[in-house]
Design a protein around this motif. Structure first.
Motif, PDB file in Angstrom:
ATOM      1  N   ILE A   1       0.863  -1.182   0.000  1.00  0.00           N
ATOM      2  CA  ILE A   1       0.000   0.000   0.000  1.00  0.00           C
ATOM      3  C   ILE A   1       0.898   1.230   0.000  1.00  0.00           C
ATOM      4  CG2 ILE A   1      -1.824   1.240   1.198  1.00  0.00           C
ATOM      5  CD1 ILE A   1      -2.697  -1.470   0.100  1.00  0.00           C
ATOM      6  N   GLU A   2       0.693   2.106  -0.954  1.00  0.00           N
ATOM      7  CA  GLU A   2       1.575   3.265  -1.090  1.00  0.00           C
ATOM      8  C   GLU A   2       1.435   4.229   0.093  1.00  0.00           C
ATOM      9  OE1 GLU A   2       0.908   5.079  -4.840  1.00  0.00           O
ATOM     10  OE2 GLU A   2       1.449   3.288  -5.993  1.00  0.00           O
ATOM     11  N   LYS A   3       2.500   4.985   0.292  1.00  0.00           N
ATOM     12  CA  LYS A   3       2.540   5.957   1.390  1.00  0.00           C
ATOM     13  C   LYS A   3       1.473   7.033   1.189  1.00  0.00           C
ATOM     14  CE  LYS A   3       5.663   9.308   3.551  1.00  0.00           C
ATOM     15  NZ  LYS A   3       6.999   9.930   3.496  1.00  0.00           N
ATOM     16  N   THR A   4       0.799   7.406   2.278  1.00  0.00           N
ATOM     17  CA  THR A   4      -0.191   8.482   2.252  1.00  0.00           C
ATOM     18  C   THR A   4       0.117   9.473   3.368  1.00  0.00           C
ATOM     19  OG1 THR A   4      -1.738   7.378   3.762  1.00  0.00           O
ATOM     20  CG2 THR A   4      -1.926   6.854   1.406  1.00  0.00           C
ATOM     21  N   VAL A   5      -0.716  10.498   3.465  1.00  0.00           N
ATOM     22  CA  VAL A   5      -0.555  11.481   4.537  1.00  0.00           C
ATOM     23  C   VAL A   5      -0.741  10.821   5.899  1.00  0.00           C
ATOM     24  CG1 VAL A   5      -1.490  13.618   5.522  1.00  0.00           C
ATOM     25  CG2 VAL A   5      -1.320  13.341   3.029  1.00  0.00           C
ATOM     26  N   TRP A   6      -1.589   9.785   5.943  1.00  0.00           N
ATOM     27  CA  TRP A   6      -1.973   9.191   7.225  1.00  0.00           C
ATOM     28  C   TRP A   6      -1.089   8.018   7.639  1.00  0.00           C
ATOM     29  CZ3 TRP A   6      -5.396  10.442   3.312  1.00  0.00           C
ATOM     30  CH2 TRP A   6      -6.210  11.553   3.574  1.00  0.00           C
ATOM     31  N   GLU A   7      -0.490   7.318   6.691  1.00  0.00           N
ATOM     32  CA  GLU A   7       0.301   6.152   7.075  1.00  0.00           C
ATOM     33  C   GLU A   7       1.471   5.938   6.134  1.00  0.00           C
ATOM     34  OE1 GLU A   7      -1.859   2.495   6.906  1.00  0.00           O
ATOM     35  OE2 GLU A   7      -2.702   2.909   4.932  1.00  0.00           O
ATOM     36  N   LYS A   8       2.473   5.203   6.630  1.00  0.00           N
ATOM     37  CA  LYS A   8       3.657   4.892   5.848  1.00  0.00           C
ATOM     38  C   LYS A   8       3.349   3.765   4.863  1.00  0.00           C
ATOM     39  CE  LYS A   8       6.745   6.033   9.707  1.00  0.00           C
ATOM     40  NZ  LYS A   8       7.795   5.504  10.609  1.00  0.00           N
ATOM     41  N   GLU A   9       4.263   3.590   3.901  1.00  0.00           N
ATOM     42  CA  GLU A   9       4.121   2.470   2.979  1.00  0.00           C
ATOM     43  C   GLU A   9       4.185   1.164   3.769  1.00  0.00           C
ATOM     44  OE1 GLU A   9       6.099   2.030  -1.155  1.00  0.00           O
ATOM     45  OE2 GLU A   9       7.334   0.826   0.206  1.00  0.00           O
ATOM     46  N   ARG A  10       3.311   0.234   3.438  1.00  0.00           N
ATOM     47  CA  ARG A  10       3.249  -1.034   4.172  1.00  0.00           C
ATOM     48  C   ARG A  10       2.767  -2.143   3.238  1.00  0.00           C
ATOM     49  NH1 ARG A  10      -1.945  -2.428   4.781  1.00  0.00           N
ATOM     50  NH2 ARG A  10      -3.551  -0.813   4.674  1.00  0.00           N
ATOM     51  N   PRO A  11       3.074  -3.393   3.578  1.00  0.00           N
ATOM     52  CA  PRO A  11       2.551  -4.504   2.775  1.00  0.00           C
ATOM     53  C   PRO A  11       1.051  -4.685   3.004  1.00  0.00           C
ATOM     54  CG  PRO A  11       3.766  -5.329   4.671  1.00  0.00           C
ATOM     55  CD  PRO A  11       3.979  -3.851   4.658  1.00  0.00           C
ATOM     56  N   VAL A  12       0.368  -5.220   2.016  1.00  0.00           N
ATOM     57  CA  VAL A  12      -1.061  -5.497   2.203  1.00  0.00           C
ATOM     58  C   VAL A  12      -1.210  -6.512   3.326  1.00  0.00           C
ATOM     59  CG1 VAL A  12      -1.650  -5.038  -0.212  1.00  0.00           C
ATOM     60  CG2 VAL A  12      -1.070  -7.365   0.492  1.00  0.00           C
ATOM     61  N   ASP A  13      -2.323  -6.420   4.039  1.00  0.00           N
ATOM     62  CA  ASP A  13      -2.561  -7.382   5.112  1.00  0.00           C
ATOM     63  C   ASP A  13      -4.009  -7.835   5.084  1.00  0.00           C
ATOM     64  OD1 ASP A  13      -4.094  -5.369   6.355  1.00  0.00           O
ATOM     65  OD2 ASP A  13      -2.345  -4.631   7.459  1.00  0.00           O
ATOM     66  N   ILE A  14      -4.344  -8.653   6.041  1.00  0.00           N
ATOM     67  CA  ILE A  14      -5.661  -9.276   6.068  1.00  0.00           C
ATOM     68  C   ILE A  14      -6.776  -8.257   6.271  1.00  0.00           C
ATOM     69  CG2 ILE A  14      -5.780  -9.753   8.553  1.00  0.00           C
ATOM     70  CD1 ILE A  14      -6.707 -12.606   7.734  1.00  0.00           C
ATOM     71  N   PHE A  15      -6.445  -7.113   6.886  1.00  0.00           N
ATOM     72  CA  PHE A  15      -7.469  -6.092   7.122  1.00  0.00           C
ATOM     73  C   PHE A  15      -7.868  -5.391   5.825  1.00  0.00           C
ATOM     74  CE2 PHE A  15      -5.181  -6.536  11.163  1.00  0.00           C
ATOM     75  CZ  PHE A  15      -6.239  -6.888  11.981  1.00  0.00           C
ATOM     76  N   ASP A  16      -6.956  -5.352   4.832  1.00  0.00           N
ATOM     77  CA  ASP A  16      -7.317  -4.780   3.540  1.00  0.00           C
ATOM     78  C   ASP A  16      -8.397  -5.622   2.859  1.00  0.00           C
ATOM     79  OD1 ASP A  16      -5.425  -2.542   3.378  1.00  0.00           O
ATOM     80  OD2 ASP A  16      -3.888  -4.091   3.340  1.00  0.00           O
ATOM     81  N   LEU A  17      -8.248  -6.947   2.966  1.00  0.00           N
ATOM     82  CA  LEU A  17      -9.268  -7.799   2.363  1.00  0.00           C
ATOM     83  C   LEU A  17     -10.548  -7.805   3.191  1.00  0.00           C
ATOM     84  CD1 LEU A  17      -8.657 -10.926   0.352  1.00  0.00           C
ATOM     85  CD2 LEU A  17     -10.583 -10.929   1.885  1.00  0.00           C
TER      86      LEU A  17
END
Length: 803
Positions: free
Chosen positions: A608-624
């Motif tokens: 998941i690309e970096k946004t104003v609210w959070e750093k770049e991170r790998p997709v996780d189970i909460f995305d699904l």
């Protein structure tokens, strides 16, 4: 997919503008899948092997010393066909080679393999795009000069044709040349062939009989003497290498060359190994076995056709020769055969013995028996020309087919009726001439009639409509004017299932997912890796699969999604969100046809690309989980989840999806073991499966949705933070809270694990929305409800409130 060399084509037809030709071929129905220009590399040269040593740290690797530009270079190589003074294709450090996995040109770097430095690479045919062989390195002509640029030696264009099953004539280079001649109007050069009147009196005996004419309609054979088995001439080897075939020796190469030239497989036996100099075409006998040329032993069934001598089978007819009767370096007398076998039996035998071959690909198309003679005479000519051998027996030609002249009558009125336009008779004549069709044209009362002899190379032409199709495709479908359909538009009949599936697709796309469509079949290995309860007996096996990669109908869509994620993750940046809405197949023991079920499968990978609210991170189970929540929200269906063990998910990261306590699917984070099998490295992969039929039974269409008045009274929101054991399923807290009438909604807003808690604990914060449709709730009423909730939870789980 058929590979065709442009240099080979030029032996039969003149080719000038290759790009224009490729467009014309596709428009005429012979679709061009891809074009590959040989020499798509930089820096690869001819080198010579001077010394071969064993690798000190690996049994299957060698340390090879290469002479190149007067320098001695050491290279690590794993090929098994290396020998001293061998000329090879060498890519030194800095060369650029095409990587088929990434689809890009990549610069070769110095590497260390098992502790030894490799200063380049000895290339195989696959790595150079010259063939499919990756088992051994490319063995070059010994006469080539060391240091020569390989582009000067291999300079060709390879066309991949995606042929339809009804065009076996284009399974030969000469057939494609005939097609090009018809499309472009250029002359087709004739082939040099043997004439039956050329051979002397017979010196060797040969007897041939066909015991099962329903499976073999023609068999031609002759003995050829004076054969010396040796390396083929360069032009012959180059032709085979250009289409991905490995040269073996002059006789085998000639038989392969003729098959790829004319589309008719032929085979050669060692005459000295034929018992009683007799060949019998028959069904296999009970208990018979054969060891084929690849060294594998096969148990033959009685419905399988074999080529036998007076005692034992010598070949599986039209599929593969036997090892015992095969030619070798000591062979000086051969029996050359050309035959016509029934397609259905040939395909079934090849499938049951798992012996798919280029010969089977052609015989299963039901070739015409007249083609046997053409290929036989062509092979005899090449054998005489290349090896100096001569026919030393009578040519035995056993025919078991009706030899009447086959003709088709085409009426001009039918042609005009079918195409909707009038084609001038001289244009039809020109098309038939270009196709090589022999015909007689007559005209009575302004109605043209053509009596066409059916060509032996076109088994697909059987009715006059086939002739109309030939005319239409060669004048160009684009030249036939489009007309508006006349008549009333038919009434649309709603289909609830199809409409629901389309609605699901729309929702998934709106949630940022891309739809993929994969094959309905897959390999046994891929299916087994994505199905823990895998049992081969429950799978639906395809009787005549295109390859072992698509041998079984899919009982799950997971393998297709994982392959698509693997491909896309290597060629994209950021997160990859894919879904497939397709059919799975399971065996129905009570009926011939399998059970079919519609499944929605979704997969996420990447970052998941970096946004104003959070750093770049790998997709996780909460995305699904977010996709799942939004999906069911759009469908106006309430669902729940519960943990599931096993399956393909990592420990404690797999869940069941339930509707009314019925399991309708699963989702979770795929284990590293499964991810590695699909070449998805260093990424999380989240997968979702849903049974469409079970969801549909709980779905209320928009047209049936009833309006409920929105409450006029305000709601109150409160947060509670529970400290619980980390094994407690957070959803169980939600389910228990939502049982209370004053609770409008409850959702998790935070899960915390940190230093202020024990290692085995977590903090789950939920936001509870209280409300009533009848009145405004007072503070004490909400307090009492909250007290009741906590007391109910105390009876279910151990927790403490976090302040």
């Amino acid at each position: 997919m058929l590979k065709i060399s442009v240099n080979w084509l030029k032996n039969y037809v003149d080719i000038h503008n290759i790009d224009d030709l490729l467009d014309k071929l596709t428009l005429a129905g012979t679709e061009v899948g891809s074009v590959q220009h040989q020499g798509n590399w930089e820096g690869v040269v001819v080198a010579e092997i001077s010394k071969i040593n064993k690798h000190p740290n690996a049994d299957r690797l060698s340390l090879v010393e290469i002479v190149y530009n007067d320098n001695l270079i050491k290279v690590v190589c794993g090929a098994n066909n290396l020998y001293k003074n061998q000329k090879v294709a060498f890519a030194p450090v800095g060369s650029k080679l095409y990587n088929p996995k990434s689809g890009k040109m990549e610069t070769l770097k110095k590497s260390k393999i098992r502790g030894e430095i490799s200063n380049g690479m000895i290339c195989s045919a696959l790595e150079l795009g010259l063939g499919e062989d990756h088992d051994g390195i490319l063995d070059l002509e010994g006469t080539l000069r060391v240091g020569n640029d390989l582009k000067e030696i291999f300079n060709d264009t390879i066309i991949d044709l995606e042929l339809t099953p009804n065009r076996p004539d284009c399974l030969g280079v000469y057939g494609v040349a005939r097609e090009i001649s018809a499309i472009t109007g250029t002359d087709l050069k004739s082939l040099k062939s043997f004439s039956i009147n050329e051979h002397p009196d017979p010196k060797h005996d040969l007897n041939i009989s066909i015991k099962d004419p329903d499976l073999c309609s023609r068999y031609i054979g002759a003995v050829i003497s004076g054969i010396k088995i040796q390396e083929s001439p360069k032009w012959l080897k180059d032709a085979l290498v250009s289409i991905g075939e490995n040269p073996i020796n002059n006789i085998v190469d000639i038989t392969n060359y003729v098959m790829f030239e004319l589309g008719q497989p032929i085979h050669a036996f060692d005459y000295e190994k034929v018992n009683d100099k007799t060949i019998v075409v028959r069904r296999a006998k009970k208990g018979e076995k054969i060891v084929t040329l690849d060294g594998d032993s096969h148990n033959l069934k009685e419905e399988m056709l074999v080529i036998a001598d007076s005692k034992v089978p010598m070949a599986v007819a039209g599929i593969k020769g036997g090892l015992e009767s095969g030619i070798n370096e000591n062979t000086s007398l051969i029996v050359l055969e050309s035959a016509c076998f029934e397609g259905g039996n040939n395909r079934n035998t090849a499938s049951k013995l798992e012996l798919k071959s280029q010969a089977t690909l052609r015989f299963e198309k039901n070739l015409k028996p007249q083609l046997c003679e053409v290929a036989f005479n062509r092979a005899i000519h090449l054998i005489r020309d290349i090896t100096g051998g001569e026919i030393s027996s009578r040519v035995v030609d056993v025919k078991k087919f009706a030899q009447n002249d086959e003709k088709l009558r085409l009426h001009g009125s039918r042609l005009e009726s079918l195409l909707g336009i009038k084609i001038e008779s001289n244009q039809v004549n020109s098309i038939f001439n270009g196709l090589g069709f022999e015909y007689k044209h007559s005209s009575k009362n302004e109605n043209d009639v053509w009596d066409v002899d059916l060509p032996y190379w076109r088994p697909d032409i059987t009715i006059q409509e086939d002739l109309c199709e030939e005319i239409a495709r060669l004048i160009g479908y684009e030249s036939i004017p489009a007309t508006t359909i006349a008549g009333a538009i038919p009434t649309s009949i709603p289909n609830i299932e199809i409409d629901f599936q389309e609605h699901l697709r729309d929702i998934m796309v709106s949630l940022g997912c891309f739809e993929v469509i994969n094959y309905s079949a897959d390999s046994k290995e891929n299916i087994a890796s994505t199905m823990p309860s895998f049992n081969e007996e429950d799978l639906v096996k395809i009787m005549n699969p295109m390859s072992r990669d698509v041998e079984f109908m899919k009982p799950t869509l997971r393998s297709g999604i994982l392959k698509s994620l693997s491909l896309n993750s290597r060629n994209s940046v950021g997160s990859v969100r894919l879904f497939e809405l397709g059919t799975i197949f399971t065996k129905n023991n009570n009926e011939e046809l399998p059970n079919e079920s519609k499944i929605l499968c979704c997969g996420l990978s990447g970052t998941i690309e970096k946004t104003v609210w959070e750093k770049e991170r790998p997709v996780d189970i909460f995305d699904l989980k977010s996709i799942l929540d939004n999906l069911f929200s759009e469908l106006r269906i309430s669902y729940s989840i519960s943990p599931c063990r096993g399956d393909i998910f990592s420990s404690y990261k797999g869940f069941q999806i339930l509707l009314n306590k019925e399991v309708i699917g699963t989702f979770g984070e795929v284990s590293d073991e499964i991810i590695n099998l699909f070449d998805i490295n260093h990424q999380n992969v989240i997968l979702l499966d849903l049974d469409i039929k079970k969801i549909l039974s709980n779905y209320l269409p928009t047209s049936q949705v009833k309006y409920n008045q929105i409450s006029r009274y305000p709601v109150s929101k409160r947060d509670l933070s529970f400290i619980v054991e980390d094994t407690i399923f957070s959803e169980s807290i939600i389910v228990e809270i939502e049982k209370f009438d004053l609770v409008k909604n409850c959702k998790i807003v935070d899960v915390y694990v940190g230093k202020s808690l024990k290692n085995s604990e977590k903090s789950v914060t939920v936001r509870i929305t209280y409300g009533s449709d009848k009145k405004t709730l007072s503070g004490p009423e909400i307090d009492q409800c909250e007290k009741n909730i906590l007391e109910s939870l105390k009876s279910q789980i151990n927790f403490s409130l976090r302040v």
